[in-house]
Design a protein around this motif. Structure first.
Motif, PDB file in Angstrom:
ATOM      1  N   THR A  40       0.802  -1.280  -0.025  1.00 60.61           N
ATOM      2  CA  THR A  40      -0.026  -0.092   0.036  1.00 60.61           C
ATOM      3  C   THR A  40       0.821   1.299  -0.031  1.00 60.61           C
ATOM      4  O   THR A  40       0.757   2.241  -0.762  1.00 60.61           O
ATOM      5  CB  THR A  40      -1.055  -0.040   1.331  1.00 60.61           C
ATOM      6  N   HIS A  41       1.942   1.182   1.041  1.00 54.12           N
ATOM      7  CA  HIS A  41       2.990   2.290   0.939  1.00 54.12           C
ATOM      8  C   HIS A  41       3.351   2.486  -0.434  1.00 54.12           C
ATOM      9  O   HIS A  41       3.807   3.874  -0.999  1.00 54.12           O
ATOM     10  CB  HIS A  41       4.008   2.045   1.857  1.00 54.12           C
TER      11      HIS A  41
ATOM     12  N   ILE B 207       2.529   1.805  -3.599  1.00 56.01           N
ATOM     13  CA  ILE B 207       1.188   2.256  -4.504  1.00 56.01           C
ATOM     14  C   ILE B 207       1.239   3.809  -4.100  1.00 56.01           C
ATOM     15  O   ILE B 207       1.313   4.561  -5.068  1.00 56.01           O
ATOM     16  CB  ILE B 207       0.067   1.498  -4.304  1.00 56.01           C
ATOM     17  N   ARG B 208       1.198   4.365  -2.782  1.00 56.29           N
ATOM     18  CA  ARG B 208       1.018   5.489  -2.279  1.00 56.29           C
ATOM     19  C   ARG B 208       1.977   6.266  -3.004  1.00 56.29           C
ATOM     20  O   ARG B 208       1.950   7.372  -3.712  1.00 56.29           O
ATOM     21  CB  ARG B 208       0.867   5.779  -1.010  1.00 56.29           C
ATOM     22  N   GLN B 209       3.262   5.890  -2.741  1.00 57.13           N
ATOM     23  CA  GLN B 209       4.505   6.533  -3.143  1.00 57.13           C
ATOM     24  C   GLN B 209       4.561   6.635  -4.803  1.00 57.13           C
ATOM     25  O   GLN B 209       4.951   7.850  -5.209  1.00 57.13           O
ATOM     26  CB  GLN B 209       5.821   5.865  -2.727  1.00 57.13           C
TER      27      GLN B 209
ATOM     28  N   LEU C 169       1.902   6.989  -6.922  1.00 55.82           N
ATOM     29  CA  LEU C 169       1.174   7.925  -7.112  1.00 55.82           C
ATOM     30  C   LEU C 169       1.443   9.254  -6.976  1.00 55.82           C
ATOM     31  O   LEU C 169       1.307  10.090  -7.742  1.00 55.82           O
ATOM     32  CB  LEU C 169      -0.153   7.539  -6.303  1.00 55.82           C
ATOM     33  N   ARG C 170       2.111   9.338  -5.747  1.00 51.68           N
ATOM     34  CA  ARG C 170       2.623  10.889  -5.357  1.00 51.68           C
ATOM     35  C   ARG C 170       3.709  11.065  -6.429  1.00 51.68           C
ATOM     36  O   ARG C 170       3.897  12.262  -6.876  1.00 51.68           O
ATOM     37  CB  ARG C 170       3.255  10.801  -3.939  1.00 51.68           C
TER      38      ARG C 170
ATOM     39  N   GLY D 106       6.726  12.608  -0.783  1.00 53.12           N
ATOM     40  CA  GLY D 106       6.208  12.590   0.391  1.00 53.12           C
ATOM     41  C   GLY D 106       7.258  12.924   1.533  1.00 53.12           C
ATOM     42  O   GLY D 106       7.813  13.904   1.509  1.00 53.12           O
TER      43      GLY D 106
END
Length: 265
Positions: free
Chosen positions: A5-6, A8-10, A12-13, A183
Motif C-alpha cells: 500500500t505504501h 502504491i501511494r509513493q 501515485l505521489r 512525500g
C-alpha cells in the motif's frame, strides 16, 4: 500488505509530482496539436504558437510555478535551443515547412520553446522533488556538456564523437547521485540513469510533437514516421546541456545543495 500500500501511494505521489513538472511541456505540445486542427487563420500557425509559448511562460511566472531565476534559465534554454535549431535546419537535419513572419533561417522563433520546456521541467523538478546532488563535478560536467553541444554541430564536418562523449560522461558521473523526496521519504538514483530516463521520455515527446506537426524530419515529409531510436541516445546526451544550466543556477551544483521549496510548494 502495508508495504505494498505504501509503495502504491509513493508511486501515485511520484506520478502526480511528475505531472506537475511536465505541465509546461504538456501544455506546449497540446497547443501544437490543437493548432494543427484549427481552420485557416489570418495569423500563421508558427506565429500563433510563438504567442502561445510566451503566454505559457508568463502564466507560469504569475502562478509562481517559476521563480525569476527559473525564468532566466528557461529563457537561456530557449536561446541555446534556437541556435541549435538554426544550425541543424541549415544542415537539413529537419525542417519547418510552413510559412511564418517570425521565421529566421528557416526556423520559427517558437522552436526554442521545445528546449525551454525541458528547462521548465528540470526547474520544477528541482523544487517539487527537493533535488540534491552528491558527488557532482560541476566544472567537468560543464566542459563535457559544452563538448556535447558543439559535437552536435561539428559532426557534419568532423568525425562524430558522441560515443566518446557518452563514455566520458559515464566516467564523470560515476558516484554522482540525485537525491529526491517523495512525500516524507528520500530516494536516490545515479545521475547517468536520470539522463537516460529523461532522454527516453524526450524521445517519446518528440514522436508526439512531430506527429502534431511541430517540425518534420526528412523521412516524415511524405507522411509521418516514428522518430529514429537513435534520437533517444541523442537526447540522453543533449539533456546534459540543460542540466548543467539548471544545476548551475543559484549554486545548485554544489554537492548536497538543497532547494528551498518542498513537495508541498
Amino acid at each position: 500488505m502495508g508495504m505494498i500500500t505504501h509503495g502504491i501511494r509513493q508511486l501515485l505521489r511520484f506520478g502526480l509530482l511528475e505531472a506537475r513538472c511536465c505541465a509546461f511541456a504538456v501544455a506546449l505540445v497540446g497547443g501544437i496539436a490543437v493548432s494543427g486542427q484549427l481552420p485557416d487563420l489570418p495569423v500563421a500557425r508558427y506565429d500563433l504558437l510563438l504567442l502561445y509559448g510566451i503566454a505559457l511562460a508568463v502564466i507560469a511566472r504569475k502562478l509562481g510555478w517559476d521563480s525569476a531565476r527559473d525564468t532566466a534559465v528557461i529563457a537561456c534554454c530557449h536561446l541555446v535551443g534556437l541556435l541549435f535549431e538554426l544550425v541543424k535546419v541549415r544542415m537539413g537535419s529537419w525542417t519547418y515547412p510552413e510559412e511564418a513572419l517570425t521565421k529566421i533561417g528557416g526556423v520559427p522563433l517558437y522552436g526554442g520553446f521545445m528546449y525551454a520546456a525541458v528547462g521548465s521541467y528540470l526547474c520544477r523538478a528541482w523544487h517539487l522533488f527537493d533535488l540534491r546532488l552528491t558527488g557532482y563535478r560541476p566544472r567537468v560536467m560543464a566542459v563535457l556538456a559544452a563538448a556535447v553541444y558543439v559535437n552536435f554541430f561539428s559532426h557534419h564536418w568532423l568525425p562524430d564523437a558522441r560515443w566518446v562523449l557518452a563514455a566520458l560522461l559515464l566516467c564523470a558521473t560515476a558516484g554522482t547521485w540525485v537525491r529526491f523526496r517523495v512525500g516524507e521519504r528520500d530516494h536516490r538514483m545515479p545521475l547517468a540513469l536520470a539522463f537516460v530516463l529523461i532522454g527516453f521520455f524526450l524521445w517519446v515527446a518528440e514522436n508526439i510533437a512531430t506527429y502534431a506537426g511541430a517540425w518534420s524530419y526528412p523521412d516524415q515529409l511524405t507522411g509521418w514516421q516514428p522518430v529514429s531510436v537513435a534520437k533517444f541516445g541523442a537526447w540522453a546526451l543533449l539533456i546534459t546541456v540543460t542540466f548543467v544550466l539548471t544545476a548551475g543556477s543559484a549554486g545548485r551544483s554544489l554537492p548536497g545543495s538543497r532547494a528551498v521549496a518542498r513537495n508541498r510548494s
